[in-house]
Design a protein around this motif. Structure first.
Motif, PDB file in Angstrom:
ATOM      1  N   TYR A  30      38.394  49.541 -16.055  1.00  0.00           N
ATOM      2  CA  TYR A  30      37.248  50.435 -15.945  1.00  0.00           C
ATOM      3  C   TYR A  30      37.447  51.266 -14.678  1.00  0.00           C
ATOM      4  O   TYR A  30      37.292  50.755 -13.571  1.00  0.00           O
ATOM      5  CB  TYR A  30      35.937  49.654 -15.861  1.00  0.00           C
ATOM      6  CG  TYR A  30      35.476  49.114 -17.189  1.00  0.00           C
ATOM      7  CD1 TYR A  30      34.766  49.922 -18.072  1.00  0.00           C
ATOM      8  CD2 TYR A  30      35.752  47.810 -17.566  1.00  0.00           C
ATOM      9  CE1 TYR A  30      34.340  49.441 -19.302  1.00  0.00           C
ATOM     10  CE2 TYR A  30      35.330  47.322 -18.793  1.00  0.00           C
ATOM     11  CZ  TYR A  30      34.626  48.131 -19.648  1.00  0.00           C
ATOM     12  OH  TYR A  30      34.217  47.656 -20.857  1.00  0.00           O
ATOM     13  N   LYS A  40      37.031  53.710 -11.613  1.00  0.00           N
ATOM     14  CA  LYS A  40      36.002  54.206 -10.702  1.00  0.00           C
ATOM     15  C   LYS A  40      36.647  55.269  -9.811  1.00  0.00           C
ATOM     16  O   LYS A  40      37.865  55.447  -9.822  1.00  0.00           O
ATOM     17  CB  LYS A  40      35.459  53.048  -9.853  1.00  0.00           C
ATOM     18  CG  LYS A  40      34.775  51.953 -10.657  1.00  0.00           C
ATOM     19  CD  LYS A  40      34.299  50.818  -9.793  1.00  0.00           C
ATOM     20  CE  LYS A  40      35.321  49.774  -9.459  1.00  0.00           C
ATOM     21  NZ  LYS A  40      36.154  49.221 -10.471  1.00  0.00           N
ATOM     22  N   GLY A  48      39.842  59.704 -18.941  1.00  0.00           N
ATOM     23  CA  GLY A  48      39.550  58.426 -19.559  1.00  0.00           C
ATOM     24  C   GLY A  48      39.602  58.576 -21.069  1.00  0.00           C
ATOM     25  O   GLY A  48      39.140  59.578 -21.615  1.00  0.00           O
ATOM     26  N   PRO A  97      32.873  53.238 -23.338  1.00  0.00           N
ATOM     27  CA  PRO A  97      32.472  52.232 -22.346  1.00  0.00           C
ATOM     28  C   PRO A  97      32.471  50.799 -22.878  1.00  0.00           C
ATOM     29  O   PRO A  97      32.688  49.863 -22.115  1.00  0.00           O
ATOM     30  CB  PRO A  97      31.052  52.646 -21.953  1.00  0.00           C
ATOM     31  CG  PRO A  97      30.906  54.048 -22.393  1.00  0.00           C
ATOM     32  CD  PRO A  97      31.862  54.271 -23.516  1.00  0.00           C
ATOM     33  N   PRO A 107      36.380  46.625 -23.807  1.00  0.00           N
ATOM     34  CA  PRO A 107      36.624  45.852 -22.597  1.00  0.00           C
ATOM     35  C   PRO A 107      38.107  45.701 -22.209  1.00  0.00           C
ATOM     36  O   PRO A 107      38.421  45.504 -21.049  1.00  0.00           O
ATOM     37  CB  PRO A 107      36.020  44.482 -22.918  1.00  0.00           C
ATOM     38  CG  PRO A 107      36.119  44.371 -24.393  1.00  0.00           C
ATOM     39  CD  PRO A 107      35.978  45.774 -24.926  1.00  0.00           C
ATOM     40  N   ARG A 166      42.236  49.390 -21.818  1.00  0.00           N
ATOM     41  CA  ARG A 166      41.719  50.710 -21.467  1.00  0.00           C
ATOM     42  C   ARG A 166      42.828  51.584 -20.892  1.00  0.00           C
ATOM     43  O   ARG A 166      43.741  51.102 -20.236  1.00  0.00           O
ATOM     44  CB  ARG A 166      40.565  50.582 -20.479  1.00  0.00           C
ATOM     45  CG  ARG A 166      39.394  49.790 -21.052  1.00  0.00           C
ATOM     46  CD  ARG A 166      38.257  49.694 -20.060  1.00  0.00           C
ATOM     47  NE  ARG A 166      37.710  51.005 -19.790  1.00  0.00           N
ATOM     48  CZ  ARG A 166      36.854  51.662 -20.580  1.00  0.00           C
ATOM     49  NH1 ARG A 166      36.451  51.111 -21.701  1.00  0.00           N
ATOM     50  NH2 ARG A 166      36.410  52.848 -20.258  1.00  0.00           N
ATOM     51  N   ASN A 185      43.568  55.122 -18.632  1.00  0.00           N
ATOM     52  CA  ASN A 185      43.105  56.169 -17.713  1.00  0.00           C
ATOM     53  C   ASN A 185      44.344  56.869 -17.172  1.00  0.00           C
ATOM     54  O   ASN A 185      45.412  56.261 -17.049  1.00  0.00           O
ATOM     55  CB  ASN A 185      42.328  55.560 -16.543  1.00  0.00           C
ATOM     56  CG  ASN A 185      41.260  54.613 -17.007  1.00  0.00           C
ATOM     57  OD1 ASN A 185      40.269  55.032 -17.583  1.00  0.00           O
ATOM     58  ND2 ASN A 185      41.454  53.326 -16.785  1.00  0.00           N
TER      59      ASN A 185
END
Length: 117
Positions: free
Chosen positions: A66, A68, A98, A102, A105, A108, A110
């Motif tokens: 995830y 940030k 991205g 969301p 899980p 992912r 990026n």
């Protein structure tokens, strides 16, 4: 009133400050799906604009999790270090991308993109 669903990537244009952190201004871009390309729906919000992104050559790095702001800044720094001083790319902005909704899980994706000059 037209629903277009999730598009990928969600692309954020980041403007780095002198210290490498990100300035507060950002630009979020969403890809218009193929079936809407010829006749995209008109935005009802004046702050939303339809723009055509020209073709570009990029330098890229990929990471998971995830993401940030701190992650994008860190990976931009790693990409900058890997490219060294010989590569010519735009230094006034970079793209944070991205690819996943969301609620995904695991697995992912990026990316950080520097646009080649």
């Amino acid at each position: 009133g037209a629903g277009m669903g999730m598009t990928a990537p969600v692309s954020i244009t980041a403007f780095p400050a002198e210290d490498g952190s990100l300035q507060q201004k950002v630009k979020v871009s969403l890809r218009i799906p193929s079936q809407f390309q010829d006749n995209p729906p008109c935005p009802s919000d004046e702050s939303i604009r339809i723009e055509e992104r020209k073709g570009m050559t990029i330098y890229s790095t990929q990471f998971g999790g995830y993401a940030k702001e701190v992650d994008y800044v860190s990976y931009a720094g790693r990409l900058r270090a890997a490219l060294g001083s010989q590569a010519a790319y735009r230094k006034d902005f970079y793209l944070c991308n991205g690819y996943d909704p969301p609620m995904k899980p695991y697995g992912r994706r990026n990316e950080v993109w520097f646009v080649k000059e």
